[in-house]
Design a protein around this motif. Structure first.
Motif, short mmCIF file in Angstrom:
data_model
loop_
_atom_site.label_atom_id
_atom_site.label_comp_id
_atom_site.label_asym_id
_atom_site.label_seq_id
_atom_site.Cartn_x
_atom_site.Cartn_y
_atom_site.Cartn_z
N LYS A 6 7.25 -9.58 -8.05
CA LYS A 6 5.96 -9.83 -8.68
C LYS A 6 5.31 -11.09 -8.11
CE LYS A 6 5.52 -9.49 -13.24
NZ LYS A 6 5.55 -9.84 -14.67
N ALA A 7 3.97 -11.05 -8.00
CA ALA A 7 3.17 -12.23 -7.63
C ALA A 7 2.14 -12.46 -8.73
CB ALA A 7 2.47 -12.00 -6.28
N GLU A 8 1.90 -13.72 -9.05
CA GLU A 8 0.93 -14.09 -10.08
C GLU A 8 -0.21 -14.86 -9.43
OE1 GLU A 8 3.17 -16.19 -13.03
OE2 GLU A 8 4.42 -14.44 -13.48
N VAL A 9 -1.45 -14.44 -9.77
CA VAL A 9 -2.64 -15.07 -9.20
C VAL A 9 -3.62 -15.37 -10.33
CG1 VAL A 9 -4.61 -14.70 -7.65
CG2 VAL A 9 -2.37 -13.77 -7.05
N GLU A 10 -4.29 -16.49 -10.24
CA GLU A 10 -5.38 -16.82 -11.17
C GLU A 10 -6.68 -16.80 -10.39
OE1 GLU A 10 -4.55 -20.60 -12.92
OE2 GLU A 10 -2.88 -19.83 -14.10
N GLY A 11 -7.75 -16.33 -11.03
CA GLY A 11 -9.04 -16.29 -10.35
C GLY A 11 -10.16 -16.12 -11.33
N SER A 12 -11.37 -15.92 -10.79
CA SER A 12 -12.54 -15.64 -11.62
C SER A 12 -13.55 -14.85 -10.80
CB SER A 12 -13.15 -16.93 -12.16
OG SER A 12 -13.67 -17.69 -11.09
N ASN A 13 -14.31 -14.01 -11.51
CA ASN A 13 -15.44 -13.32 -10.90
C ASN A 13 -16.48 -13.05 -11.98
OD1 ASN A 13 -14.77 -10.90 -12.22
ND2 ASN A 13 -13.77 -10.02 -10.42
N SER A 14 -17.62 -12.50 -11.59
CA SER A 14 -18.71 -12.32 -12.54
C SER A 14 -18.42 -11.22 -13.58
CB SER A 14 -20.01 -12.00 -11.79
OG SER A 14 -19.86 -10.83 -11.02
N THR A 15 -17.57 -10.26 -13.25
CA THR A 15 -17.25 -9.18 -14.17
C THR A 15 -16.21 -9.59 -15.20
OG1 THR A 15 -17.67 -7.57 -12.42
CG2 THR A 15 -16.47 -6.78 -14.34
N LEU A 16 -15.14 -10.21 -14.76
CA LEU A 16 -14.01 -10.53 -15.64
C LEU A 16 -14.06 -11.94 -16.23
CD1 LEU A 16 -11.11 -9.08 -13.46
CD2 LEU A 16 -12.23 -8.00 -15.41
N GLY A 17 -14.80 -12.83 -15.63
CA GLY A 17 -14.69 -14.24 -16.00
C GLY A 17 -13.41 -14.77 -15.40
N ASN A 18 -12.74 -15.68 -16.08
CA ASN A 18 -11.44 -16.17 -15.62
C ASN A 18 -10.38 -15.10 -15.92
OD1 ASN A 18 -12.44 -18.68 -14.77
ND2 ASN A 18 -12.28 -19.49 -16.84
N TYR A 19 -9.42 -14.94 -14.99
CA TYR A 19 -8.39 -13.92 -15.20
C TYR A 19 -7.06 -14.38 -14.60
CZ TYR A 19 -9.31 -12.56 -10.34
OH TYR A 19 -9.46 -12.57 -8.99
N ASP A 20 -6.00 -13.80 -15.15
CA ASP A 20 -4.64 -13.91 -14.60
C ASP A 20 -4.25 -12.52 -14.12
OD1 ASP A 20 -4.30 -16.61 -15.34
OD2 ASP A 20 -3.71 -16.01 -17.37
N GLN A 21 -3.76 -12.44 -12.91
CA GLN A 21 -3.39 -11.14 -12.31
C GLN A 21 -1.91 -11.17 -11.95
OE1 GLN A 21 -5.68 -9.98 -8.84
NE2 GLN A 21 -3.81 -9.26 -7.90
N ASP A 22 -1.18 -10.17 -12.44
CA ASP A 22 0.21 -9.97 -12.05
C ASP A 22 0.27 -8.72 -11.18
OD1 ASP A 22 1.02 -12.13 -13.57
OD2 ASP A 22 1.55 -10.90 -15.30
N SER A 23 0.67 -8.87 -9.93
CA SER A 23 0.83 -7.75 -9.01
C SER A 23 2.32 -7.50 -8.83
CB SER A 23 0.22 -8.06 -7.65
OG SER A 23 -1.14 -8.35 -7.77
N THR A 24 2.76 -6.30 -9.15
CA THR A 24 4.17 -5.94 -8.98
C THR A 24 4.26 -4.90 -7.88
OG1 THR A 24 4.62 -6.38 -11.31
CG2 THR A 24 6.24 -5.06 -10.10
N ILE A 25 5.02 -5.22 -6.86
CA ILE A 25 5.25 -4.26 -5.79
C ILE A 25 6.68 -3.73 -5.96
CG2 ILE A 25 6.05 -5.92 -4.05
CD1 ILE A 25 4.25 -4.26 -2.06
N GLY A 26 6.80 -2.42 -5.94
CA GLY A 26 8.11 -1.79 -6.09
C GLY A 26 8.33 -0.76 -5.00
N ALA A 27 9.56 -0.61 -4.59
CA ALA A 27 9.89 0.36 -3.55
C ALA A 27 11.17 1.10 -3.94
CB ALA A 27 10.08 -0.34 -2.20
N THR A 28 11.08 2.42 -3.91
CA THR A 28 12.25 3.26 -4.12
C THR A 28 12.64 3.82 -2.77
OG1 THR A 28 11.49 3.84 -6.33
CG2 THR A 28 13.16 5.26 -5.35
N GLY A 29 13.89 3.59 -2.40
CA GLY A 29 14.33 3.99 -1.07
C GLY A 29 15.47 4.98 -1.09
N LEU A 30 15.51 5.80 -0.06
CA LEU A 30 16.65 6.67 0.23
C LEU A 30 17.27 6.10 1.49
CD1 LEU A 30 18.39 9.18 -0.22
CD2 LEU A 30 16.73 10.45 1.17
N LEU A 31 18.49 5.56 1.37
CA LEU A 31 19.15 4.87 2.47
C LEU A 31 20.38 5.64 2.93
CD1 LEU A 31 17.48 2.67 0.93
CD2 LEU A 31 19.19 1.04 1.65
N LEU A 32 20.57 5.68 4.24
CA LEU A 32 21.78 6.23 4.86
C LEU A 32 22.44 5.09 5.61
CD1 LEU A 32 20.23 9.50 6.33
CD2 LEU A 32 21.46 9.24 4.17
#
Length: 177
Positions: free
Chosen positions: A56-82
């Motif tokens: 997970k990565a956490e980012v803080e920002g702001s824009n005209s639509t949301l105002g101030n916001y906290d964003q949590d981005s979770t990247i996940g990977a399911t693998g088949l390994l040999l």
């Protein structure tokens, strides 16, 4: 060795991002796996594994639509390994090293908590990427059919490309796992 031709194992541990994920401020995450292994020769093992890694990565920002916001981005990977492993028995401990290939299904999910629109989540884009890995570890044999161990795995993957826009916030990741 000693009558064990097949095994099933479960793994739980941590995933430490390196390279592009580390540069993208993704934190230490979760790793879980289940594997089936078969002794092809006394010291040679073939293994098939279903593997999951997440960070997970956490980012803080702001824009005209949301105002101030906290964003949590979770990247996940399911693998088949040999994996192909070489094993060296050393008393009650089995030392091993191996290499293999994997196919990973990668997704990114976003949670945004904003001043103006509140909290919302979205499952975003997915991508599939091919990779290779090396591993090394040791198993301590408690009985002939039960062991505990420690393993390290380093992955080499192609670049993942996932992107979307959530609440006017561009969300993307491009890089390796």
């Amino acid at each position: 060795t000693g009558g064990k031709n097949n095994y099933v194992t479960g793994q739980i541990g941590v995933y430490q991002p390196t390279s592009d994920l580390d540069n993208g401020d993704y934190d230490t995450g979760f790793n879980g796996a289940a594997a089936y292994g078969r002794y092809l020769a006394p010291n040679l093992i073939g293994e098939v594994m279903i593997d999951y890694i997440g960070s997970k990565a956490e980012v803080e920002g702001s824009n005209s639509t949301l105002g101030n916001y906290d964003q949590d981005s979770t990247i996940g990977a399911t693998g088949l390994l040999l994996t192909l492993k070489g094993e060296i028995p050393a008393g009650p401990v089995d030392l091993y090293g191996g290499f293999g290939v994997g196919l990973y299904l990668v997704n990114i999910s976003i949670e945004i908590d904003s001043d103006r629109l509140g909290k919302f989540e979205e499952e975003n884009d997915t991508d599939t990427v091919f990779g290779a890995h090396i591993s090394a570890g040791a198993n301590y044999n408690i009985t002939e059919k039960f062991y505990v161990g420690l393993e390290g795995r380093y992955r080499f993957t192609g670049d993942v490309e996932v992107s979307d826009t959530v609440g006017g916030v561009p969300v993307s990741y491009e890089g390796d796992l």
